[in-house]
Motif scaffolding. Structure first.
Motif, PDB file in Angstrom:
ATOM      1  N   VAL A 293      58.618  83.815  81.956  1.00 30.34           N
ATOM      2  CA  VAL A 293      58.979  82.426  82.236  1.00 30.34           C
ATOM      3  C   VAL A 293      57.796  81.612  82.744  1.00 30.34           C
ATOM      4  O   VAL A 293      57.956  80.435  83.094  1.00 30.34           O
ATOM      5  N   SER A 294      56.602  82.199  82.775  1.00 30.27           N
ATOM      6  CA  SER A 294      55.443  81.492  83.339  1.00 30.27           C
ATOM      7  C   SER A 294      55.141  80.162  82.651  1.00 30.27           C
ATOM      8  O   SER A 294      54.822  79.176  83.333  1.00 30.27           O
ATOM      9  N   PRO A 295      55.221  80.067  81.311  1.00 26.80           N
ATOM     10  CA  PRO A 295      55.006  78.750  80.701  1.00 26.80           C
ATOM     11  C   PRO A 295      56.021  77.706  81.163  1.00 26.80           C
ATOM     12  O   PRO A 295      55.672  76.540  81.356  1.00 26.80           O
ATOM     13  N   ALA A 296      57.282  78.121  81.353  1.00 28.63           N
ATOM     14  CA  ALA A 296      58.297  77.193  81.838  1.00 28.63           C
ATOM     15  C   ALA A 296      57.984  76.754  83.264  1.00 28.63           C
ATOM     16  O   ALA A 296      58.188  75.588  83.642  1.00 28.63           O
ATOM     17  N   VAL A 297      57.485  77.674  84.086  1.00 22.49           N
ATOM     18  CA  VAL A 297      57.099  77.353  85.458  1.00 22.49           C
ATOM     19  C   VAL A 297      55.930  76.373  85.464  1.00 22.49           C
ATOM     20  O   VAL A 297      55.925  75.390  86.221  1.00 22.49           O
TER      21      VAL A 297
ATOM     22  N   ASP B 144      62.800  77.100  85.661  1.00 21.02           N
ATOM     23  CA  ASP B 144      62.519  75.665  85.675  1.00 21.02           C
ATOM     24  C   ASP B 144      63.015  75.044  86.982  1.00 21.02           C
ATOM     25  O   ASP B 144      62.293  74.289  87.643  1.00 21.02           O
ATOM     26  N   PHE B 145      64.238  75.405  87.377  1.00 20.20           N
ATOM     27  CA  PHE B 145      64.821  74.885  88.618  1.00 20.20           C
ATOM     28  C   PHE B 145      64.013  75.327  89.839  1.00 20.20           C
ATOM     29  O   PHE B 145      63.667  74.524  90.716  1.00 20.20           O
ATOM     30  N   LEU B 146      63.711  76.620  89.917  1.00 26.64           N
ATOM     31  CA  LEU B 146      62.978  77.147  91.069  1.00 26.64           C
ATOM     32  C   LEU B 146      61.569  76.563  91.161  1.00 26.64           C
ATOM     33  O   LEU B 146      61.082  76.260  92.257  1.00 26.64           O
ATOM     34  N   ALA B 147      60.922  76.406  90.007  1.00 27.46           N
ATOM     35  CA  ALA B 147      59.564  75.860  90.003  1.00 27.46           C
ATOM     36  C   ALA B 147      59.555  74.424  90.499  1.00 27.46           C
ATOM     37  O   ALA B 147      58.655  74.012  91.244  1.00 27.46           O
ATOM     38  N   ARG B 148      60.551  73.652  90.107  1.00 35.31           N
ATOM     39  CA  ARG B 148      60.635  72.263  90.582  1.00 35.31           C
ATOM     40  C   ARG B 148      60.844  72.237  92.098  1.00 35.31           C
ATOM     41  O   ARG B 148      60.253  71.412  92.803  1.00 35.31           O
TER      42      ARG B 148
END
Length: 383
Positions: free
Chosen positions: A319-323, A371-375
């Motif tokens: 998921v790194s690209p999404a982060v 995505d949610f956690l990164a935001r």
């Protein structure tokens, strides 16, 4: 006659898509439109193109939009993320052009693919976040994925000069943005106005900042990896300030094929809409005699670390690209609000990538959670 559903109709790409369609009324019609908050412009577009369905960002804006439209549009207005997905998969559309900015484009684009629509892709975040899932869906549904970004359109066109199995390398060109040549200390004091002043292209605010940090090119690297099924080590980036050569491919015999043209988004848009045909656009031709000094420069990864962060995200995978994308969206918005400095955009992204790492690229649920956690983490760093 090809029917088009357009996501992001009031953004810079969406406006140019409608400009192309306006000039070829015998070739294209608008089936559905989706926009975010620009109610006035959307109303004007609806009155001109008369879509069967339209989506706006919120219930409040839907009420305001209805007041600007004839009564018969009352039951044609849908709202929010669900509305975008309904527009994307609208029954009468042959093609969906995904021109929404940011992560919001992923689910509507997937909905369009599942509905069997060909895709004109201007939303690179769709493949940055869910490249594996999206391209597997494209193959399973046997739809076309046609790039609208100038660089990916250039690669798509250049690849027609040879066989895909003979492809050795993709070379993405970058303008370098408004701060090309500046050092780390100089970048600490650049202003928002300077960052928005792109030297070659007229673009929206978010993508203008991404171009200034070179994050836009990093996102394009990830997009190219999935769109053209090529590993990251076979993707190269060079800074080409003139924006005349839009990108190149290299085949295994050493031949390099480039696509050249004036910097005008209507060219790749028209090619995606009409592929495999080409439309006769009333644009100025590129004059090679005026292109004597074309420069190609290695990117400065010290002053502009965003590009290296994108390659790192690809290397880590999952998921790194999404982060990367989510943290960047939050950081760019903070910069647009003058809450952080220019270098703090990529600092925020790097710190968020260190924290949020768990999840699989095969799981849409994991991608959306990342995505949610990164935001959340990016917002915490900025706070």
């Amino acid at each position: 006659m090809k029917s088009i559903s357009l996501l992001g109709s009031t953004g810079s790409i969406g406006v140019n898509v409608l400009e192309v369609i306006r000039h070829f009324p015998d070739r294209f019609r608008i089936s559905a439109l989706a926009a975010g908050e620009n109610i006035k412009l959307l109303a004007e577009q609806v009155l001109e193109f008369q879509p069967e369905l339209l989506s706006i960002g919120s219930e409040e804006n839907a009420g305001k939009l209805q007041k600007l439209l004839p009564a018969e549009y009352a039951d044609r207005i849908v709202v929010g993320d669900e509305g975008n997905q309904l527009v994307a998969a609208h029954d009468t559309a042959d093609m969906t052009v995904s021109a929404i900015v940011g992560a919001a484009g992923l689910l509507p684009t997937l909905a369009a693919i599942e509905a069997g629509k060909d895709i004109g892709l201007a939303n690179k975040e769709t493949l940055v976040m869910g490249g594996k899932i999206v391209m597997e869906a494209v193959r399973r549904k046997n739809v076309a994925m046609l790039p609208v970004d100038s660089e990916h359109s250039a690669i798509f066109q250049a690849l027609e000069a040879g066989r895909k199995k003979d492809l050795q390398k993709i070379i993405l060109t970058a303008s370098g943005g408004p701060f090309r040549g500046k050092g780390e200390k100089e970048l600490e004091v650049v202003t928002l106005k300077e960052a928005l002043n792109h030297p070659n292209w007229e673009m929206g605010r978010k993508i203008s900042i991404d171009s200034a940090t070179l994050m836009n090119k990093g996102l394009e690297v990830i997009e190219a990896r999935w769109l053209f099924d090529i590993e990251a080590e076979n993707i190269e980036v060079v800074v080409h300030p003139q924006s005349i050569i839009h990108s190149l491919v290299e085949f295994k015999d050493g031949s390099q094929i480039a696509q050249l043209g004036i910097p005008d988004m209507r060219i790749p848009i028209a090619y995606a809409l009409s592929y495999p045909e080409r439309l006769e656009l009333e644009l100025n031709s590129l004059k090679l005699s005026q292109c004597a000094n074309l420069e190609f420069i290695e990117p400065d990864h010290t002053s502009f670390p965003a590009l290296k962060l994108a390659f790192t995200a690809l290397e880590i995978g999952g998921v790194s690209p999404a982060v990367l994308n989510a943290a960047n969206e939050v950081a760019v918005e903070a910069f647009l609000q003058s809450r952080i400095s220019f270098p703090e955009i990529t600092e925020t992204v790097a710190r968020t990538m260190d924290i949020v790492q768990e999840g699989s690229e095969d799981s849409l649920e994991d991608i959306l959670r990342a995505d949610f956690l990164a935001r959340r983490e990016a917002a915490r760093f900025i706070q």
